[in-house]
Design a protein around this motif. Structure first.
Motif, PDB file in Angstrom:
ATOM      1  N   PHE A 102      60.873  -0.139  72.669  1.00 38.91           N
ATOM      2  CA  PHE A 102      60.607  -1.129  73.634  1.00 38.91           C
ATOM      3  C   PHE A 102      60.738  -2.451  72.891  1.00 38.91           C
ATOM      4  N   ASN A 103      60.513  -3.548  73.835  1.00 42.90           N
ATOM      5  CA  ASN A 103      60.916  -4.845  73.047  1.00 42.90           C
ATOM      6  C   ASN A 103      59.708  -5.890  73.307  1.00 42.90           C
ATOM      7  N   LYS A 104      59.360  -6.791  72.171  1.00 45.04           N
ATOM      8  CA  LYS A 104      58.742  -7.853  72.537  1.00 45.04           C
ATOM      9  C   LYS A 104      59.390  -8.996  72.680  1.00 45.04           C
ATOM     10  N   TRP A 105      59.200  -9.782  73.826  1.00 49.36           N
ATOM     11  CA  TRP A 105      60.117 -10.914  74.086  1.00 49.36           C
ATOM     12  C   TRP A 105      59.689 -12.037  72.783  1.00 49.36           C
ATOM     13  N   LYS A 175      56.168  -5.203  79.596  1.00 49.91           N
ATOM     14  CA  LYS A 175      55.377  -6.286  80.436  1.00 49.91           C
ATOM     15  C   LYS A 175      54.158  -6.271  79.779  1.00 49.91           C
ATOM     16  N   GLY A 176      53.816  -5.114  79.047  1.00 50.92           N
ATOM     17  CA  GLY A 176      52.313  -5.023  78.343  1.00 50.92           C
ATOM     18  C   GLY A 176      52.436  -5.632  76.919  1.00 50.92           C
ATOM     19  N   LYS A 177      53.525  -5.667  76.531  1.00 45.68           N
ATOM     20  CA  LYS A 177      53.873  -6.008  75.135  1.00 45.68           C
ATOM     21  C   LYS A 177      54.348  -7.196  74.578  1.00 45.68           C
ATOM     22  N   GLY A 178      54.770  -8.025  75.612  1.00 46.13           N
ATOM     23  CA  GLY A 178      55.550  -9.393  75.053  1.00 46.13           C
ATOM     24  C   GLY A 178      54.926 -10.474  75.800  1.00 46.13           C
ATOM     25  N   CYS A 179      53.501 -10.473  75.959  1.00 48.45           N
ATOM     26  CA  CYS A 179      52.767 -11.782  76.633  1.00 48.45           C
ATOM     27  C   CYS A 179      53.009 -12.769  75.418  1.00 48.45           C
ATOM     28  N   ASP A 180      52.788 -14.041  76.031  1.00 49.60           N
ATOM     29  CA  ASP A 180      52.902 -14.989  74.793  1.00 49.60           C
ATOM     30  C   ASP A 180      51.637 -14.620  73.959  1.00 49.60           C
ATOM     31  N   THR A 181      51.844 -14.898  72.517  1.00 51.34           N
ATOM     32  CA  THR A 181      51.081 -14.838  71.297  1.00 51.34           C
ATOM     33  C   THR A 181      50.672 -13.368  70.797  1.00 51.34           C
ATOM     34  N   PHE A 182      51.426 -12.311  71.462  1.00 52.97           N
ATOM     35  CA  PHE A 182      51.564 -10.982  71.194  1.00 52.97           C
ATOM     36  C   PHE A 182      52.089 -10.406  70.332  1.00 52.97           C
TER      37      PHE A 182
END
Length: 284
Positions: A102-105, A175-182
């Motif tokens: 999966f990806n982090k933005w 969607k649960g991994k790439g929130c801002d500051t994550f």
């Protein structure tokens, strides 16, 4: 060699940690710890420098001198899920027959000691200490035997995760991994020559002083060479890409009952030989 980026957020300059633990400025040598600066020949040029001749940066790193993400202009932040068998067991999930990708933005990426924001409405924000692998020489269809020659170095990553968004909200994990500051990353990129065996490193994480994670990369299901090889079958890996390789047991979701982050808490985490991070949580 421990490469780093220092200064205010969005204005970081390239630097290197000297033998006394002080930051030396690399601005006269390269523009950023990013992209082609991470190629093997570029790293070799940096290693040939006399660090004592570089300008000394005032301040103590991670005290009164802020460090930013140790890699700039990251093109891809690729993550591997369920890559420790004991972590898979605590989450009630099976060890996957192939790596879960999966990806982090890239907007999630912050410095190692920057605040982590709990998303609005979140009830299940969690922690995950992980070994980050930074690509130096890019490529496609990389053989497992040649994979380590594509690694520039390693760093600490906190794969902060919102479990409701990740698991309960349908669709992919992203969607649960790439929130801002994550995506706290750093404090420094330790070049590959200084890490004798990436599959023999201790990882740990504490919340408010209590140890939750204390594991070793030796229990990874898929090791670093295989992951570089595997990912290169599906995409070109490029200089400065970061691969976050999974987490050992002890995440909040795995506690009985589960424990999740609240604003005002402090996470401390680190990996043997790669440094430590410290983040305070706050409401977004």
């Amino acid at each position: 060699m421990k490469l780093l980026r220092y200064g205010p957020a969005g204005q970081e300059k390239p630097g290197v940690l000297d033998a006394q633990g002080r930051v030396r400025d690399l601005s006269g040598v390269l523009t950023d710890i990013a992209g082609h600066a991470l190629l093997p020949e570029s790293i070799a040029r940096l290693q040939a420098l006399d660090l004592e001749e570089l300008p000394l940066v005032p301040g103590v790193p991670q005290a009164d001198l802020r460090l930013g993400p140790c890699v700039g202009q990251i093109g891809k932040f690729i993550c591997i899920g369920l890559n420790y068998s004991d972590h898979a067991a605590e989450t009630g999930m099976a060890v996957p027959p192939e790596p879960v990708v999966f990806n982090k933005w890239t907007s999630a990426i912050v410095g190692p000691d920057d605040d982590v924001e709990i998303p609005r409405g979140s009830q299940k924000t969690d922690w995950e200490v992980e070994l980050g692998v930074v690509i130096g020489r890019g490529g496609r269809y990389i053989s497992e035997a040649d994979a380590m020659s594509h690694v520039a170095g390693y760093c600490v990553v906190n794969d902060v995760s919102e479990r409701e968004y990740q698991i309960e909200r349908s669709g992919t994990w992203d969607k649960g991994k790439g929130c801002d500051t994550f995506g706290p990353t750093g404090p420094w990129l330790v070049t590959a020559d200084e890490v004798a065996d990436p599959q023999n490193l201790r990882l740990w994480l504490k919340v408010d002083g209590k140890t939750f994670q204390d594991g070793t990369t030796a229990t990874m299901v898929y090791g670093v060479p295989f992951l570089v090889h595997y990912l290169s079958q599906f995409m070109s890996l490029q200089p400065g890409d970061v691969i976050s390789t999974g987490t050992p047991p002890g995440v909040g979701m795995g506690q009985k009952p589960p424990v999740y982050l609240r604003p005002g808490q402090v996470m401390e985490l680190g990996i043997e030989g790669l440094g430590q991070q410290r983040q305070r949580t706050k409401a977004a």
